[in-house]
Write a protein that holds these residues in place. Sequence first.
Motif, short mmCIF file in Angstrom:
data_model
loop_
_atom_site.label_atom_id
_atom_site.label_comp_id
_atom_site.label_asym_id
_atom_site.label_seq_id
_atom_site.Cartn_x
_atom_site.Cartn_y
_atom_site.Cartn_z
N CYS A 138 85.83 66.66 27.35
CA CYS A 138 85.02 65.65 26.66
C CYS A 138 85.87 64.73 25.79
N GLU A 139 87.17 64.93 25.77
CA GLU A 139 88.03 64.09 24.93
C GLU A 139 87.95 62.63 25.37
N GLY A 140 87.65 61.77 24.42
CA GLY A 140 87.55 60.34 24.70
C GLY A 140 86.23 59.91 25.31
N VAL A 141 85.31 60.85 25.49
CA VAL A 141 84.04 60.53 26.14
C VAL A 141 82.95 60.24 25.12
N TYR A 142 82.94 61.02 24.04
CA TYR A 142 81.85 60.93 23.06
C TYR A 142 82.34 60.37 21.73
N PRO A 143 81.41 59.81 20.94
CA PRO A 143 81.77 59.31 19.61
C PRO A 143 82.32 60.43 18.72
N ASN A 198 72.85 66.49 20.64
CA ASN A 198 73.14 65.25 19.90
C ASN A 198 72.15 64.12 20.18
N ASN A 199 71.11 64.41 20.95
CA ASN A 199 70.16 63.35 21.31
C ASN A 199 68.70 63.76 21.05
N ASP A 200 68.51 64.59 20.03
CA ASP A 200 67.17 64.90 19.51
C ASP A 200 66.26 65.63 20.50
N PHE A 201 66.84 66.48 21.33
CA PHE A 201 66.03 67.33 22.19
C PHE A 201 65.83 68.69 21.51
N VAL A 202 64.77 69.39 21.91
CA VAL A 202 64.48 70.71 21.34
C VAL A 202 65.26 71.75 22.14
#
Length: 322
Positions: A138-143, A198-202
Amino acid sequence: MTIRYAVLFKVHYWDDFAARRLQHLLRKTAGGDVFVFVDETHGPVPEIPYDRVIRVTERDMTALDTVLYPEGKVFWYNVDYPLYYLYLRDKSYDYYLMSEHDAVFNIDVDKFVDMAHATNVDYVGFPLTKDAWPLLTCEGVYPANFKIENWLSCISLHSRRSVEFLLKRRRELGRRYHASEIKNWPNNEAFLPTEMQNNDFVVRTLGDFGKVDRYSWWPPTHERDLPLHEDQAFLHPVLDERRYVTSCVRESNLISYFSPGSELRKMLRRASSSALPAVLDELTRRIVRQVTPTPLLQSVRRFRARNAGAFRRFLRRMTPAG
């Protein structure tokens, strides 16, 4: 309201062991539609006496409009791809449940799904306690403000809205990957929980629905020992005799086998046949890997994969009857 859910039982071969595991799953799944998802990338799988079988190769995943990486291991690296493939075929289910063939449910699956739905759960998985290599993908993929997660995906439950979102995200990341805006392709064990958290899912864990003391990537549970673990809601990996022995020796310090009190010797006591040949075979394999140049090893693996069926037929002809 009746909750509709589908189960993907994923295999890349078919034998008596896979058949037993499917029958166990069917006994635990009264209200869901169970599909056998067969990966035939490396060769055809024999006939399966069941009416819901999906046979695919990696090339079929082009329909997802995402990244087919790495070649030859697409389904291993992206265990979520079968999820999207079924979703695109039928979007009518409220929940989609994925299960590897060596994972076992001792919980009533109808009740499991009902409990998740009652609290509007979108994703159920299993968080790993130790950092592992999927995080690096995930390096460089996410904020920078995203918390990168690492969850095991052998069993996972997904709401319809979460599947739709995940497929959209895979496609968005795929476009960035093909445009060289990102250099890494997130492995499923990091992608799924990171996107959900990180996107407000339960989000819930398998442990919220029952015991998971025998659920991890390793060590294995011998299939014969399943009656001893009926208190466990979820188990993984559960293996038959041959695969159990192979897993034990491949993931262990083999020299410890010659110490009577070692953990490896304790594990192999569960095997009824002699484990010594398997230990010696694995020792030989490791020595060969150490002294054989990598390009030659890769050539041998490709040859073996292309000719696996012919080689098995040759061995059967050369083996004396009885």
